[in-house]
Motif scaffolding. Structure first.
Motif, PDB file in Angstrom:
ATOM      1  N   GLU A 101      -3.670  -2.138   7.489  1.00  0.00           N
ATOM      2  CA  GLU A 101      -4.310  -1.819   6.215  1.00  0.00           C
ATOM      3  C   GLU A 101      -5.786  -2.215   6.300  1.00  0.00           C
ATOM      4  O   GLU A 101      -6.111  -3.399   6.352  1.00  0.00           O
ATOM      5  CB  GLU A 101      -3.653  -2.561   5.059  1.00  0.00           C
ATOM      6  CG  GLU A 101      -4.320  -2.278   3.716  1.00  0.00           C
ATOM      7  CD  GLU A 101      -3.711  -3.089   2.594  1.00  0.00           C
ATOM      8  OE1 GLU A 101      -4.076  -2.839   1.425  1.00  0.00           O
ATOM      9  OE2 GLU A 101      -2.885  -3.994   2.866  1.00  0.00           O
ATOM     10  N   ARG A 137      -0.420  11.926   1.057  1.00  0.00           N
ATOM     11  CA  ARG A 137      -1.167  12.169   2.282  1.00  0.00           C
ATOM     12  C   ARG A 137      -0.243  12.107   3.503  1.00  0.00           C
ATOM     13  O   ARG A 137      -0.311  12.944   4.408  1.00  0.00           O
ATOM     14  CB  ARG A 137      -2.292  11.146   2.407  1.00  0.00           C
ATOM     15  CG  ARG A 137      -3.259  11.417   3.564  1.00  0.00           C
ATOM     16  CD  ARG A 137      -4.317  10.334   3.660  1.00  0.00           C
ATOM     17  NE  ARG A 137      -5.043  10.187   2.422  1.00  0.00           N
ATOM     18  CZ  ARG A 137      -4.985   9.123   1.632  1.00  0.00           C
ATOM     19  NH1 ARG A 137      -4.224   8.095   1.974  1.00  0.00           N
ATOM     20  NH2 ARG A 137      -5.681   9.059   0.523  1.00  0.00           N
ATOM     21  N   PHE A 185       0.817  -1.215   0.000  1.00  0.00           N
ATOM     22  CA  PHE A 185       0.000   0.000   0.000  1.00  0.00           C
ATOM     23  C   PHE A 185       0.850   1.263   0.000  1.00  0.00           C
ATOM     24  O   PHE A 185       0.354   2.349  -0.310  1.00  0.00           O
ATOM     25  CB  PHE A 185      -0.981   0.004   1.171  1.00  0.00           C
ATOM     26  CG  PHE A 185      -0.348  -0.053   2.531  1.00  0.00           C
ATOM     27  CD1 PHE A 185       0.190   1.076   3.112  1.00  0.00           C
ATOM     28  CD2 PHE A 185      -0.297  -1.246   3.241  1.00  0.00           C
ATOM     29  CE1 PHE A 185       0.769   1.032   4.366  1.00  0.00           C
ATOM     30  CE2 PHE A 185       0.271  -1.303   4.505  1.00  0.00           C
ATOM     31  CZ  PHE A 185       0.810  -0.161   5.077  1.00  0.00           C
ATOM     32  N   GLU A 186       2.138   1.143   0.371  1.00  0.00           N
ATOM     33  CA  GLU A 186       3.008   2.318   0.365  1.00  0.00           C
ATOM     34  C   GLU A 186       3.473   2.684  -1.041  1.00  0.00           C
ATOM     35  O   GLU A 186       4.159   3.695  -1.218  1.00  0.00           O
ATOM     36  CB  GLU A 186       4.227   2.062   1.255  1.00  0.00           C
ATOM     37  CG  GLU A 186       3.882   1.921   2.720  1.00  0.00           C
ATOM     38  CD  GLU A 186       5.079   1.542   3.571  1.00  0.00           C
ATOM     39  OE1 GLU A 186       5.349   2.253   4.549  1.00  0.00           O
ATOM     40  OE2 GLU A 186       5.750   0.535   3.252  1.00  0.00           O
ATOM     41  N   ASN A 233      -1.299   7.793  -1.217  1.00  0.00           N
ATOM     42  CA  ASN A 233      -0.991   7.490   0.188  1.00  0.00           C
ATOM     43  C   ASN A 233       0.272   8.211   0.634  1.00  0.00           C
ATOM     44  O   ASN A 233       0.352   8.731   1.754  1.00  0.00           O
ATOM     45  CB  ASN A 233      -0.832   5.986   0.383  1.00  0.00           C
ATOM     46  CG  ASN A 233      -2.146   5.237   0.280  1.00  0.00           C
ATOM     47  OD1 ASN A 233      -3.209   5.844   0.312  1.00  0.00           O
ATOM     48  ND2 ASN A 233      -2.073   3.929   0.141  1.00  0.00           N
ATOM     49  N   ASP A 258       1.357   3.443  -3.401  1.00  0.00           N
ATOM     50  CA  ASP A 258       0.333   4.338  -3.931  1.00  0.00           C
ATOM     51  C   ASP A 258       0.761   5.795  -3.754  1.00  0.00           C
ATOM     52  O   ASP A 258       0.951   6.254  -2.620  1.00  0.00           O
ATOM     53  CB  ASP A 258      -0.983   4.086  -3.196  1.00  0.00           C
ATOM     54  CG  ASP A 258      -2.150   4.814  -3.835  1.00  0.00           C
ATOM     55  OD1 ASP A 258      -1.923   5.825  -4.530  1.00  0.00           O
ATOM     56  OD2 ASP A 258      -3.295   4.377  -3.636  1.00  0.00           O
ATOM     57  N   GLU A 302      -7.367   4.498   6.840  1.00  0.00           N
ATOM     58  CA  GLU A 302      -6.324   4.538   5.819  1.00  0.00           C
ATOM     59  C   GLU A 302      -5.199   3.586   6.208  1.00  0.00           C
ATOM     60  O   GLU A 302      -4.993   3.292   7.388  1.00  0.00           O
ATOM     61  CB  GLU A 302      -5.765   5.960   5.662  1.00  0.00           C
ATOM     62  CG  GLU A 302      -6.813   6.988   5.253  1.00  0.00           C
ATOM     63  CD  GLU A 302      -6.278   8.402   5.326  1.00  0.00           C
ATOM     64  OE1 GLU A 302      -5.135   8.562   5.802  1.00  0.00           O
ATOM     65  OE2 GLU A 302      -6.994   9.331   4.916  1.00  0.00           O
ATOM     66  N   SER A 303      -4.475   3.122   5.219  1.00  0.00           N
ATOM     67  CA  SER A 303      -3.341   2.236   5.474  1.00  0.00           C
ATOM     68  C   SER A 303      -2.178   3.040   6.035  1.00  0.00           C
ATOM     69  O   SER A 303      -1.816   4.083   5.474  1.00  0.00           O
ATOM     70  CB  SER A 303      -2.915   1.538   4.176  1.00  0.00           C
ATOM     71  OG  SER A 303      -3.987   0.807   3.631  1.00  0.00           O
ATOM     72  N   GLY A 304      -1.576   2.560   7.125  1.00  0.00           N
ATOM     73  CA  GLY A 304      -0.447   3.293   7.673  1.00  0.00           C
ATOM     74  C   GLY A 304      -0.093   2.839   9.074  1.00  0.00           C
ATOM     75  O   GLY A 304      -0.536   1.791   9.556  1.00  0.00           O
TER      76      GLY A 304
END
Length: 570
Positions: free
Chosen positions: A513, A356, A347-348, A353, A350, A537-539
């Motif tokens: 995630e 953001r 997901f990192e 992302n 993107d 959100e993923s993080g």
């Protein structure tokens, strides 16, 4: 050296299955049509193009005064041109005359014989580089740094020869299929035009970057796909062999302080400047934030800090206040930071992302996405975070891995600015570094790097299974409750389940995630509920903090669809 060449050959064979090769497979398959010698032409063109491009990358870029992407554009033009030749009869005739004049009379009027295959293979060689594994990446990093040697040549040709084997097999398989089906043989001309259209579509897609987006999409849907293809290259034996190649003890470089070995293991200390060779060119072709695309020549005359980071890495996040303070204090005196975002999790990758996260972290300096890890490999890096300090002449003078040593880092910045003729005044007042209070190592949850899992059923990979907690986890141990899916890089829950973890630290974080909105995670420490988070959100999420470090028990109760990647501590 021959051992590395052998494994490079194996790596070349399996590369055909890599996610980043999928978009160009139709171009490989186009070698199935045309003259009998065309597959040989494709293979020859690929081996020659890939080898020369890999070994002479830096020299070509400097001699031609063009960015590395210009060669990718040239490959796209070649693909589009040959696709047009297959589609348009008039262009076919002109190409036939061109081949005939070049002396390829044995091919008669085969516009798609050895010569045509040579051009297609040549374009493939320019597009193949981002798909290599660690062995070839080490060679590419040396080429970028203009340190090509005889061993590099052997490894490159071994890899390209290995890649040529399945490539040739794909083309022969397609040719045999055509020959065995009479209807296909009778419509060879139409099939050629179809392949031409496919090549044109592929060329346009590559020019627009759709191949990279397609690769990211594949990895998002099938995150484990391709993860084991080059796993044999990450064995300790191969890593030691690569270290010996990238860290020759016999080479030295003279500095003001004497003769210093060019050894990445011989790390500088206490802010003492040394010389570690020219900084690699910025070779990654990812998206840029806060800046236009930069090259090292654009930064000449400035003191540069190259920061390798990823936004879900708590260690990277904790360095940001210091980077921000230095940037604000010294930017107007010729100091620049180049953030290289090399993702640890899918997901990192993107860009949205990352953008953001940059906004949340108040990052105002230039950042480039390094989703293919090209810049990471150019520096032979292995750590998050990693900081490389480059002087105004483009020479690496200091580097540091991990957190801490902020006073030494600022000392390096000020010394390099002074060398460049600047006179920085007082030092920056950043938050005092208190050090880590954790006795628990970063805990990965996917089966590739997991340690401390209490259940013996971990071998049930990529399948949903019900787990139970049989005993209380001690420091560094963790257990699951409920039905979980254990993936290569994470664990996944759909419904209700719990994680228990024993830890010793003042702070604890987790990378989550969310797969669908509306879920929540209840956080308890030593049976005392601390918080309820609803990850949208993923993080990286902070779970709890304490005034002192001691051994504790964390329990997360998840309701919803989530993936949990890793626990980190501070």
């Amino acid at each position: 050296m021959m051992v590395l060449a052998f494994f490079a050959f194996l790596s070349g064979i399996v590369t055909i299955l890599s996610p980043c090769i999928l978009p160009v497979l139709p171009i490989v398959l186009s070698g199935s049509i045309g003259g009998k010698s065309r597959p040989l032409g494709v293979v020859a063109g690929f081996v020659i193009s890939f080898s020369l491009f890999t070994l002479l990358l830096s020299s070509l870029v400097q001699a031609l005064k063009v960015p590395p992407d210009a060669l990718r554009i040239a490959a796209v033009i070649m693909i589009l041109s040959f696709g047009a030749v297959l589609v348009v009869p008039q262009l076919q005739q002109r190409f036939e005359r061109l081949v005939s004049r070049a002396g390829s009379r044995k091919q008669g009027r085969q516009h798609s014989g050895f010569g045509g295959g040579l051009l297609v293979g040549g374009s493939l060689g320019l597009l193949w580089t981002p798909c290599v594994g660690p062995i070839m990446a080490s060679v590419i990093s040396l080429a970028v740094s203009q340190q090509v040697d005889g061993g590099s040549v052997v490894i490159v040709f071994a890899y390209s020869a290995g890649t040529a084997v399945p490539m040739f097999g794909v083309m022969l398989g397609g040719r045999r299929l055509l020959n065995r089906v009479p209807k296909l043989v009778a419509n060879t001309g139409r099939i050629q035009r179809i392949f031409g259209i496919v090549m044109i579509v592929a060329g346009i897609s590559i020019a627009m970057g759709a191949d990279r987006r397609f690769q990211t999409m594949v990895l998002d849907v099938f995150p484990d796909y391709g993860s084991g293809l080059t796993s044999f290259e990450n064995t300790e034996f191969i890593r030691r062999a690569l270290d010996r190649r990238s860290d020759p003890e016999s080479e030295t470089m003279e500095t003001d302080g004497g003769i210093v070995p060019l050894s990445w293991e011989n790390r500088p200390k206490n802010g003492r400047l040394e010389t570690f060779g020219s900084a690699p060119e910025i070779v990654t072709d990812g998206e840029w934030f806060n800046s236009r695309p930069l090259k090292m020549e654009d930064l000449r005359g400035k003191v540069v800090l190259v920061d390798f980071w990823t936004y879900s890495c708590v260690n990277c996040v904790r360095t940001m206040p210091y980077l921000r303070a230095w940037y604000e204090a010294y930017a107007d005196q010729g100091f620049e930071i180049i953030g290289v975002h090399s993702p640890e999790f899918a997901f990192e990758r993107d860009p949205e992302n990352v953008a953001r996260a940059m906004k949340e972290l108040d990052i105002s300096w230039p950042v480039v996405l390094d989703n293919d890890f090209r810049q990471w490999r150019a520096y032979n890096n292995r750590y998050w975070p990693a900081h490389f300090f480059i002087d105004a002449e483009g020479i690496i003078r200091y580097f540091h891995f991990g957190e801490g040593e902020y006073e030494n880092a600022e000392k390096v910045i000020r010394s390099l600015l002074a060398e460049a003729g600047k006179r920085p005044e007082k030092t920056v007042e950043a938050s005092a570094w208190e050090g880590l209070h954790s006795r628990t190592a970063e805990t990965y949850l996917g089966y590739l790097r997991a340690e401390g899992f209490l259940s013996e059923d971990m071998l049930k990979r990529n399948e949903s299974m019900r787990y139970s907690i049989d005993r209380v986890p001690e420091n560094g141990e963790w257990a699951l409750e409920g039905e979980w899916l254990i993936r290569a890089d994470s664990i996944q829950i759909s419904g209700q389940g719990a994680i228990e973890l024993g830890f010793y630290s003042k702070e604890i974080y987790v990378v989550i995630e969310p797969l669908t909105p509306g879920g929540r995670v209840r956080v308890s420490v030593d049976a005392d509920e601390k918080a309820v988070i609803e990850p949208a959100e993923s993080g990286l999420y902070r779970l709890a903090g304490f005034s002192e470090a001691r051994e504790r028990l964390l329990r997360l109760e998840a309701e919803g669809d989530f993936r949990f990647y890793t626990f980190t501590f501070g």
